[in-house]
Design a protein around this motif. Structure first.
Motif, PDB file in Angstrom:
ATOM      1  N   ARG A   1       7.528   9.507  -4.926  1.00  0.00           N
ATOM      2  CA  ARG A   1       6.985  10.591  -4.099  1.00  0.00           C
ATOM      3  C   ARG A   1       8.046  11.665  -3.859  1.00  0.00           C
ATOM      4  O   ARG A   1       7.734  12.832  -3.671  1.00  0.00           O
ATOM      5  CB  ARG A   1       6.573  10.020  -2.742  1.00  0.00           C
ATOM      6  N   ASP A   2       9.313  11.238  -3.866  1.00  0.00           N
ATOM      7  CA  ASP A   2      10.408  12.147  -3.503  1.00  0.00           C
ATOM      8  C   ASP A   2      11.175  12.679  -4.697  1.00  0.00           C
ATOM      9  O   ASP A   2      11.861  13.685  -4.588  1.00  0.00           O
ATOM     10  CB  ASP A   2      11.419  11.404  -2.600  1.00  0.00           C
TER      11      ASP A   2
ATOM     12  N   PRO B   1       0.798  -1.234   0.000  1.00  0.00           N
ATOM     13  CA  PRO B   1       0.000   0.000   0.000  1.00  0.00           C
ATOM     14  C   PRO B   1       0.828   1.281   0.000  1.00  0.00           C
ATOM     15  O   PRO B   1       0.390   2.293  -0.543  1.00  0.00           O
ATOM     16  CB  PRO B   1      -0.825  -0.087   1.296  1.00  0.00           C
ATOM     17  N   GLN B   2       2.019   1.241   0.608  1.00  0.00           N
ATOM     18  CA  GLN B   2       2.797   2.490   0.733  1.00  0.00           C
ATOM     19  C   GLN B   2       3.504   2.909  -0.556  1.00  0.00           C
ATOM     20  O   GLN B   2       4.077   3.994  -0.627  1.00  0.00           O
ATOM     21  CB  GLN B   2       3.816   2.371   1.886  1.00  0.00           C
ATOM     22  N   ARG B   3       3.477   2.072  -1.587  1.00  0.00           N
ATOM     23  CA  ARG B   3       4.161   2.431  -2.834  1.00  0.00           C
ATOM     24  C   ARG B   3       3.442   3.592  -3.525  1.00  0.00           C
ATOM     25  O   ARG B   3       2.215   3.577  -3.675  1.00  0.00           O
ATOM     26  CB  ARG B   3       4.191   1.248  -3.820  1.00  0.00           C
ATOM     27  N   TYR B   4       4.228   4.535  -4.005  1.00  0.00           N
ATOM     28  CA  TYR B   4       3.634   5.642  -4.767  1.00  0.00           C
ATOM     29  C   TYR B   4       2.989   5.103  -6.048  1.00  0.00           C
ATOM     30  O   TYR B   4       1.923   5.567  -6.471  1.00  0.00           O
ATOM     31  CB  TYR B   4       4.719   6.674  -5.078  1.00  0.00           C
ATOM     32  N   THR B   5       3.628   4.111  -6.644  1.00  0.00           N
ATOM     33  CA  THR B   5       3.059   3.493  -7.856  1.00  0.00           C
ATOM     34  C   THR B   5       1.651   2.961  -7.581  1.00  0.00           C
ATOM     35  O   THR B   5       0.781   3.009  -8.445  1.00  0.00           O
ATOM     36  CB  THR B   5       3.972   2.341  -8.353  1.00  0.00           C
ATOM     37  N   ARG B   6       1.432   2.482  -6.366  1.00  0.00           N
ATOM     38  CA  ARG B   6       0.100   1.951  -5.998  1.00  0.00           C
ATOM     39  C   ARG B   6      -0.960   3.050  -6.115  1.00  0.00           C
ATOM     40  O   ARG B   6      -2.067   2.813  -6.623  1.00  0.00           O
ATOM     41  CB  ARG B   6       0.166   1.380  -4.572  1.00  0.00           C
ATOM     42  N   GLU B   7      -0.590   4.259  -5.688  1.00  0.00           N
ATOM     43  CA  GLU B   7      -1.549   5.378  -5.788  1.00  0.00           C
ATOM     44  C   GLU B   7      -1.950   5.607  -7.243  1.00  0.00           C
ATOM     45  O   GLU B   7      -3.106   5.846  -7.560  1.00  0.00           O
ATOM     46  CB  GLU B   7      -0.906   6.665  -5.278  1.00  0.00           C
ATOM     47  N   LEU B   8      -0.951   5.556  -8.134  1.00  0.00           N
ATOM     48  CA  LEU B   8      -1.223   5.815  -9.553  1.00  0.00           C
ATOM     49  C   LEU B   8      -2.014   4.662 -10.173  1.00  0.00           C
ATOM     50  O   LEU B   8      -2.919   4.896 -10.980  1.00  0.00           O
ATOM     51  CB  LEU B   8       0.079   6.055 -10.321  1.00  0.00           C
TER      52      LEU B   8
ATOM     53  N   SER C   1       0.106  -6.795   0.852  1.00  0.00           N
ATOM     54  CA  SER C   1       0.034  -6.376  -0.556  1.00  0.00           C
ATOM     55  C   SER C   1      -1.409  -6.269  -1.036  1.00  0.00           C
ATOM     56  O   SER C   1      -2.307  -6.932  -0.510  1.00  0.00           O
ATOM     57  CB  SER C   1       0.726  -7.399  -1.457  1.00  0.00           C
ATOM     58  N   ILE C   2      -1.557  -5.482  -2.057  1.00  0.00           N
ATOM     59  CA  ILE C   2      -2.809  -5.440  -2.811  1.00  0.00           C
ATOM     60  C   ILE C   2      -2.544  -6.226  -4.090  1.00  0.00           C
ATOM     61  O   ILE C   2      -1.514  -6.023  -4.739  1.00  0.00           O
ATOM     62  CB  ILE C   2      -3.198  -3.991  -3.128  1.00  0.00           C
ATOM     63  N   VAL C   3      -3.460  -7.117  -4.426  1.00  0.00           N
ATOM     64  CA  VAL C   3      -3.289  -7.916  -5.644  1.00  0.00           C
ATOM     65  C   VAL C   3      -4.141  -7.296  -6.752  1.00  0.00           C
ATOM     66  O   VAL C   3      -5.361  -7.169  -6.602  1.00  0.00           O
ATOM     67  CB  VAL C   3      -3.750  -9.375  -5.439  1.00  0.00           C
ATOM     68  N   TYR C   4      -3.487  -6.915  -7.828  1.00  0.00           N
ATOM     69  CA  TYR C   4      -4.201  -6.405  -8.998  1.00  0.00           C
ATOM     70  C   TYR C   4      -4.139  -7.459 -10.088  1.00  0.00           C
ATOM     71  O   TYR C   4      -3.058  -7.983 -10.378  1.00  0.00           O
ATOM     72  CB  TYR C   4      -3.549  -5.129  -9.531  1.00  0.00           C
ATOM     73  N   VAL C   5      -5.271  -7.745 -10.664  1.00  0.00           N
ATOM     74  CA  VAL C   5      -5.298  -8.618 -11.841  1.00  0.00           C
ATOM     75  C   VAL C   5      -5.617  -7.728 -13.029  1.00  0.00           C
ATOM     76  O   VAL C   5      -6.577  -6.940 -12.987  1.00  0.00           O
ATOM     77  CB  VAL C   5      -6.365  -9.729 -11.716  1.00  0.00           C
ATOM     78  N   GLY C   6      -4.798  -7.824 -14.065  1.00  0.00           N
ATOM     79  CA  GLY C   6      -5.019  -7.005 -15.256  1.00  0.00           C
ATOM     80  C   GLY C   6      -5.178  -7.880 -16.479  1.00  0.00           C
ATOM     81  O   GLY C   6      -4.461  -8.892 -16.628  1.00  0.00           O
ATOM     82  N   GLU C   7      -6.109  -7.531 -17.335  1.00  0.00           N
ATOM     83  CA  GLU C   7      -6.239  -8.268 -18.597  1.00  0.00           C
ATOM     84  C   GLU C   7      -5.122  -7.823 -19.535  1.00  0.00           C
ATOM     85  O   GLU C   7      -4.866  -6.629 -19.708  1.00  0.00           O
ATOM     86  CB  GLU C   7      -7.591  -7.979 -19.263  1.00  0.00           C
ATOM     87  N   LEU C   8      -4.483  -8.803 -20.125  1.00  0.00           N
ATOM     88  CA  LEU C   8      -3.389  -8.512 -21.049  1.00  0.00           C
ATOM     89  C   LEU C   8      -3.986  -8.034 -22.374  1.00  0.00           C
ATOM     90  O   LEU C   8      -4.434  -8.831 -23.184  1.00  0.00           O
ATOM     91  CB  LEU C   8      -2.582  -9.797 -21.235  1.00  0.00           C
TER      92      LEU C   8
END
Ligand SMILES: Cc1cc2nc3c(=O)[nH]c(=O)nc-3n(C[C@H](O)[C@H](O)[C@H](O)COP(=O)(O)O)c2cc1C
Length: 173
Positions: free
Chosen positions: A97-98, A60-67, A156-163
């Motif tokens: 973030r920095d 969750p703390q990843r900046y990429t997660r926010e995006l 972690s948050i698990v994201y599933v993305g369609e290719l």
């Protein structure tokens, strides 16, 4: 720099074990003007819900997660590990973030529709978000795994993305 061509996912020759564990990937996402990327090695590819998918595990703390949360898409970028080892390590250490990590790593952004990826990648998976699931302590049968991997409870948050698109450099495959 070699051009990318679209490949039928059934003709992809990738080994998720070595590609993720040994050579890593860059998860890249964009929200408005902001683009960020981070190194990752947890995830995989396969078939789910009758679709070709990739799944990633992002704390969750990843900046990429926010995006990723603000976007409908993310891209997975596979770069030559020998050539870009320093950049991959840096992108897995610093936070967007920095600082402007992409500029500092001197990566060039290209777009598939509006989804950013890197010209330096050999292979790119353009993924449309299908699902998002927060892992919790209770998700684990093996409690030791939770303790070892999440001592700070930052599950972690698990994201599933369609290719949606698989791009490969023309001089590959
Ligand atoms: C080899 C390697 C693999 C990593 N794998 C993951 C991963 O799968 N999930 C994750 O959340 N962080 C992972 N990280 C950590 C992130 O890349 C790191 O925290 C990064 O600084 C986050 O950047 P951001 O805040 O700009 O998003 C990994 C780091 C390295 C070096």
């Amino acid at each position: 720099m070699a051009k990318f061509k679209k490949i039928d996912p059934k003709k992809i020759y990738m080994n998720p074990f070595s590609d993720l564990d040994d050579t890593w990937m860059l998860i890249t996402a964009r929200a408005g003007e902001k683009i960020n990327t981070m190194t990752a090695s947890w995830g995989g590819f396969g078939v789910l819900w009758n679709k070709n998918v990739a799944y990633i595990f992002v704390r969750p703390q990843r900046y990429t997660r926010e995006l990723i949360d603000k976007s409908d898409y993310f891209s997975l970028n596979f770069l030559d590990h020998e050539l870009y080892k320093e950049e991959l390590e840096y992108l897995g250490r610093a936070s967007g973030r920095d600082e402007d990590k992409i500029a500092k790593a001197q990566l060039s952004v290209a777009y598939s529709s509006d989804v950013p990826y890197f010209k330096q990648a050999d292979k790119v998976l353009i993924c449309r978000k299908l699902s998002r699931q927060q892992i919790t302590k209770d998700s684990f049968m093996e409690k030791q795994l939770a303790e070892e991997n999440y001592p700070e409870d930052d599950y972690s948050i698990v994201y599933v993305g369609e290719l949606e698109e698989f791009l490969s450099k023309e001089d590959q495959n």
